[in-house]
Every structure is written in C-alpha cells, then in structure tokens.
Design a protein around this motif. Structure first.
Motif, PDB file in Angstrom:
ATOM      1  N   TYR A  46       0.816  -1.220   0.000  1.00 55.98           N
ATOM      2  CA  TYR A  46       0.000   0.000   0.000  1.00 55.98           C
ATOM      3  C   TYR A  46       0.851   1.273   0.000  1.00 55.98           C
ATOM      4  CZ  TYR A  46      -4.063  -2.936   0.363  1.00 55.98           C
ATOM      5  OH  TYR A  46      -5.034  -3.860   0.082  1.00 55.98           O
ATOM      6  N   ARG A  47       2.054   1.180   0.489  1.00 56.61           N
ATOM      7  CA  ARG A  47       2.970   2.324   0.418  1.00 56.61           C
ATOM      8  C   ARG A  47       3.398   2.561  -1.029  1.00 56.61           C
ATOM      9  NH1 ARG A  47       6.438   0.547   3.868  1.00 56.61           N
ATOM     10  NH2 ARG A  47       7.790  -0.470   2.364  1.00 56.61           N
ATOM     11  N   THR A  48       3.553   1.483  -1.777  1.00 52.70           N
ATOM     12  CA  THR A  48       4.028   1.574  -3.159  1.00 52.70           C
ATOM     13  C   THR A  48       2.920   1.889  -4.148  1.00 52.70           C
ATOM     14  OG1 THR A  48       5.746  -0.023  -2.608  1.00 52.70           O
ATOM     15  CG2 THR A  48       5.359   0.366  -4.939  1.00 52.70           C
ATOM     16  N   PHE A  49       1.763   1.237  -4.004  1.00 48.11           N
ATOM     17  CA  PHE A  49       0.701   1.379  -4.999  1.00 48.11           C
ATOM     18  C   PHE A  49      -0.580   2.031  -4.491  1.00 48.11           C
ATOM     19  CE2 PHE A  49       3.345  -1.823  -7.049  1.00 48.11           C
ATOM     20  CZ  PHE A  49       3.452  -1.261  -8.297  1.00 48.11           C
ATOM     21  N   GLY A  50      -0.874   1.924  -3.233  1.00 47.63           N
ATOM     22  CA  GLY A  50      -2.086   2.531  -2.694  1.00 47.63           C
ATOM     23  C   GLY A  50      -3.331   1.682  -2.842  1.00 47.63           C
ATOM     24  N   SER A  51      -3.409   0.899  -3.925  1.00 47.38           N
ATOM     25  CA  SER A  51      -4.568   0.016  -4.136  1.00 47.38           C
ATOM     26  C   SER A  51      -4.207  -1.069  -5.139  1.00 47.38           C
ATOM     27  CB  SER A  51      -5.763   0.817  -4.673  1.00 47.38           C
ATOM     28  OG  SER A  51      -5.521   1.228  -6.010  1.00 47.38           O
ATOM     29  N   LYS A  52      -5.038  -2.109  -5.162  1.00 45.21           N
ATOM     30  CA  LYS A  52      -4.816  -3.174  -6.141  1.00 45.21           C
ATOM     31  C   LYS A  52      -5.058  -2.649  -7.557  1.00 45.21           C
ATOM     32  CE  LYS A  52      -7.556  -6.786  -6.240  1.00 45.21           C
ATOM     33  NZ  LYS A  52      -8.155  -8.120  -6.002  1.00 45.21           N
ATOM     34  N   ASP A  53      -6.034  -1.752  -7.712  1.00 44.86           N
ATOM     35  CA  ASP A  53      -6.283  -1.156  -9.029  1.00 44.86           C
ATOM     36  C   ASP A  53      -5.040  -0.444  -9.561  1.00 44.86           C
ATOM     37  OD1 ASP A  53      -8.856  -2.102  -9.066  1.00 44.86           O
ATOM     38  OD2 ASP A  53      -9.794  -0.178  -8.627  1.00 44.86           O
ATOM     39  N   ALA A  54      -4.336   0.273  -8.666  1.00 47.28           N
ATOM     40  CA  ALA A  54      -3.122   0.984  -9.089  1.00 47.28           C
ATOM     41  C   ALA A  54      -2.041   0.002  -9.533  1.00 47.28           C
ATOM     42  CB  ALA A  54      -2.603   1.872  -7.963  1.00 47.28           C
ATOM     43  N   LEU A  55      -1.926  -1.123  -8.840  1.00 46.98           N
ATOM     44  CA  LEU A  55      -0.960  -2.154  -9.256  1.00 46.98           C
ATOM     45  C   LEU A  55      -1.333  -2.712 -10.622  1.00 46.98           C
ATOM     46  CD1 LEU A  55       1.383  -4.220  -8.762  1.00 46.98           C
ATOM     47  CD2 LEU A  55      -0.365  -5.714  -7.778  1.00 46.98           C
ATOM     48  N   VAL A  56      -2.612  -3.034 -10.809  1.00 43.35           N
ATOM     49  CA  VAL A  56      -3.057  -3.597 -12.090  1.00 43.35           C
ATOM     50  C   VAL A  56      -2.798  -2.597 -13.212  1.00 43.35           C
ATOM     51  CG1 VAL A  56      -5.079  -4.354 -13.408  1.00 43.35           C
ATOM     52  CG2 VAL A  56      -4.728  -5.186 -11.079  1.00 43.35           C
ATOM     53  N   GLU A  57      -3.094  -1.322 -12.984  1.00 39.41           N
ATOM     54  CA  GLU A  57      -2.832  -0.304 -14.001  1.00 39.41           C
ATOM     55  C   GLU A  57      -1.351  -0.254 -14.355  1.00 39.41           C
ATOM     56  OE1 GLU A  57      -4.409   3.352 -12.519  1.00 39.41           O
ATOM     57  OE2 GLU A  57      -6.470   2.660 -12.658  1.00 39.41           O
ATOM     58  N   ALA A  58      -0.484  -0.329 -13.339  1.00 45.60           N
ATOM     59  CA  ALA A  58       0.965  -0.291 -13.591  1.00 45.60           C
ATOM     60  C   ALA A  58       1.412  -1.499 -14.395  1.00 45.60           C
ATOM     61  CB  ALA A  58       1.724  -0.214 -12.273  1.00 45.60           C
ATOM     62  N   ILE A  59       0.878  -2.675 -14.101  1.00 43.36           N
ATOM     63  CA  ILE A  59       1.232  -3.896 -14.841  1.00 43.36           C
ATOM     64  C   ILE A  59       0.765  -3.786 -16.290  1.00 43.36           C
ATOM     65  CG2 ILE A  59       0.752  -6.373 -15.070  1.00 43.36           C
ATOM     66  CD1 ILE A  59       0.625  -6.458 -11.972  1.00 43.36           C
ATOM     67  N   VAL A  60      -0.473  -3.318 -16.477  1.00 45.91           N
ATOM     68  CA  VAL A  60      -1.031  -3.191 -17.828  1.00 45.91           C
ATOM     69  C   VAL A  60      -0.231  -2.180 -18.638  1.00 45.91           C
ATOM     70  CG1 VAL A  60      -3.072  -2.429 -19.114  1.00 45.91           C
ATOM     71  CG2 VAL A  60      -3.343  -3.971 -17.169  1.00 45.91           C
ATOM     72  N   GLU A  61       0.091  -1.036 -18.028  1.00 51.71           N
ATOM     73  CA  GLU A  61       0.874  -0.016 -18.729  1.00 51.71           C
ATOM     74  C   GLU A  61       2.263  -0.532 -19.093  1.00 51.71           C
ATOM     75  OE1 GLU A  61       0.818   3.445 -16.269  1.00 51.71           O
ATOM     76  OE2 GLU A  61      -1.215   3.981 -16.852  1.00 51.71           O
ATOM     77  N   ARG A  62       2.890  -1.247 -18.171  1.00 48.49           N
ATOM     78  CA  ARG A  62       4.221  -1.792 -18.459  1.00 48.49           C
ATOM     79  C   ARG A  62       4.151  -2.807 -19.594  1.00 48.49           C
ATOM     80  NH1 ARG A  62       7.925  -5.137 -14.259  1.00 48.49           N
ATOM     81  NH2 ARG A  62       6.264  -6.621 -14.629  1.00 48.49           N
ATOM     82  N   GLY A  63       3.119  -3.650 -19.592  1.00 54.25           N
ATOM     83  CA  GLY A  63       2.954  -4.625 -20.670  1.00 54.25           C
ATOM     84  C   GLY A  63       2.787  -3.952 -22.020  1.00 54.25           C
ATOM     85  N   ALA A  64       1.996  -2.875 -22.056  1.00 55.73           N
ATOM     86  CA  ALA A  64       1.802  -2.145 -23.309  1.00 55.73           C
ATOM     87  C   ALA A  64       3.105  -1.506 -23.766  1.00 55.73           C
ATOM     88  CB  ALA A  64       0.710  -1.089 -23.132  1.00 55.73           C
ATOM     89  N   ARG A  65       3.869  -0.935 -22.823  1.00 57.32           N
ATOM     90  CA  ARG A  65       5.161  -0.331 -23.191  1.00 57.32           C
ATOM     91  C   ARG A  65       6.123  -1.384 -23.739  1.00 57.32           C
ATOM     92  NH1 ARG A  65       4.526   2.204 -18.413  1.00 57.32           N
ATOM     93  NH2 ARG A  65       6.135   0.933 -17.424  1.00 57.32           N
ATOM     94  N   THR A  66       6.067  -2.593 -23.178  1.00 63.93           N
ATOM     95  CA  THR A  66       6.930  -3.670 -23.648  1.00 63.93           C
ATOM     96  C   THR A  66       6.611  -4.028 -25.091  1.00 63.93           C
ATOM     97  OG1 THR A  66       7.189  -4.543 -21.415  1.00 63.93           O
ATOM     98  CG2 THR A  66       7.648  -6.063 -23.223  1.00 63.93           C
ATOM     99  N   VAL A  67       5.309  -4.129 -25.410  1.00 63.70           N
ATOM    100  CA  VAL A  67       4.894  -4.440 -26.786  1.00 63.70           C
ATOM    101  C   VAL A  67       5.362  -3.338 -27.734  1.00 63.70           C
ATOM    102  CG1 VAL A  67       2.910  -4.726 -28.334  1.00 63.70           C
ATOM    103  CG2 VAL A  67       2.938  -5.895 -26.122  1.00 63.70           C
ATOM    104  N   VAL A  68       5.155  -2.082 -27.354  1.00 70.87           N
ATOM    105  CA  VAL A  68       5.564  -0.958 -28.212  1.00 70.87           C
ATOM    106  C   VAL A  68       7.080  -0.960 -28.414  1.00 70.87           C
ATOM    107  CG1 VAL A  68       5.682   1.564 -28.395  1.00 70.87           C
ATOM    108  CG2 VAL A  68       3.552   0.451 -27.664  1.00 70.87           C
TER     109      VAL A  68
END
Length: 197
Positions: A46-68
C-alpha cells in the motif's frame, strides 16, 4: 503510457502480480497472494501502490510499453527494406504476441485486466493503439497514404483487435493467418484514398 511507480519493491510487486495473473489465466490476484509471492508486507504494497487497481494499471501499462518497445525494435531492424518492410515488421511483431506461447499467456493476462475495471486501465488499449499508430505513421506517409495518421491508426487498431481476438478465442495464429492480416493491412495503408477519385 507513463509509469509513475518505480523502485525495487514496485518491480517485485508487479512481477508477482503478473505471474499470478498468468497462472490464474487473467484473473485478478488478491493482495495477500501478491505480497506473499513478492516476499513483502501489506504495508509495502500500500505504500508503493495505494490500491490493487493501481498495481493492475501499472502492470497493464508496463505490458503495453513492452509491446511498443518490441515493435519499435523490429521496425528498426527492418529499416533497410524500406517503408513497406518497416510497416510489415511492426504489424507482424504485434500479431506474433498471440503466436508465441509464453508471450500469448502474458499478453492475454495483461489485456484481460485492461478491460476498464479501474479508472485508467481501460484506456491502456487506446494508448497502445495510439503509440503503435505513431510508429506506423512515417512508413504510411512514405507509402503515399493521403492521411498517414488515420491510416496508421486504422492499421494499429486492426492488428490490436486481431491480437485480442486470437488471445481470447484461444487461437494460435499460424504463419498463413499472420501473413494474410499483415498483407491486407499493408495493402490498405498503401491504397489510393477514395476521396481522391
């Protein structure tokens, strides 16, 4: 697709979260499972992400950046072949995300979680299409597209839609399917604009 979360704890949590998403075929893991897999505490989460939604968003964004990043690399490697080969390489790099077993599992898990369950995650697919369109616009212009941005966005949207279809249908596209899609899209980008007739 900007990532505002960094650091070793964030990386461990994202890796653990993604591994659990893949293992559970795209289902969202629980925070307790993520922190256990990462070897961290709930406080660290919770110190790093604040919520599970924030973690999921970070994972999804990183995955998209990897594809690009992969698409950019493949296009650069094909630069000597001219605009048609650069565009083909970029489109093929996206489509191949469904052909490789491990890439397909990871991409499916990421896209399954990009479906709008959070305030921003649903916009990642749009950002992915826009980022790919930015890469495809220059070859589209060189191929004579009257509206290179629109042509590039159409090609990017079509290849991402095909990728999603293959992933969620559980289909592994073969060489013929990928070549048909890529050839169709390249021909469309280079086709004369109907408004000029």
């Amino acid at each position: 697709m900007e990532n505002s979360v960094g650091g070793a704890e964030a990386e461990r949590l994202m890796e653990a979260g993604l591994a659990l998403m893949v293992a559970e075929d795209g289902r969202r893991p629980r925070v307790t499972d993520i922190v256990a897999a990462a070897g961290l505490s709930n406080d660290a989460f919770y110190r790093t992400f604040g919520s599970k939604d924030a973690l999921v968003e970070a994972i999804v964004e990183r995955g998209a950046r990897t594809v690009v990043g992969y698409v950019r690399h493949r296009m650069a490697a094909s630069a000597a072949g001219g605009p048609k080969e650069r565009l083909r390489a970029g489109l093929e790099a996206v489509a191949r995300q469904a052909a490789d077993g491990e890439s397909a599992r990871r991409t499916r898990a990421v896209l399954a979680n990009a479906g709008g369950r959070t305030a921003r995650a649903g916009h990642v697919v749009v950002a992915l299409v826009d980022a790919l369109a930015a890469l495809f616009a220059q070859p589209a212009a060189e191929l004579g597209a009257a509206d290179p941005i629109r042509s590039a966005r159409t090609a990017a949207g079509a290849v991402v839609a095909a990728l999603q279809y293959w992933l969620f249908a559980g289909e592994v596209p073969g060489r013929i399917e990928v070549e048909h899609l890529v050839g169709f899209l390249v021909a469309g980008v280079g086709a004369p604009d109907a408004r000029r007739r």
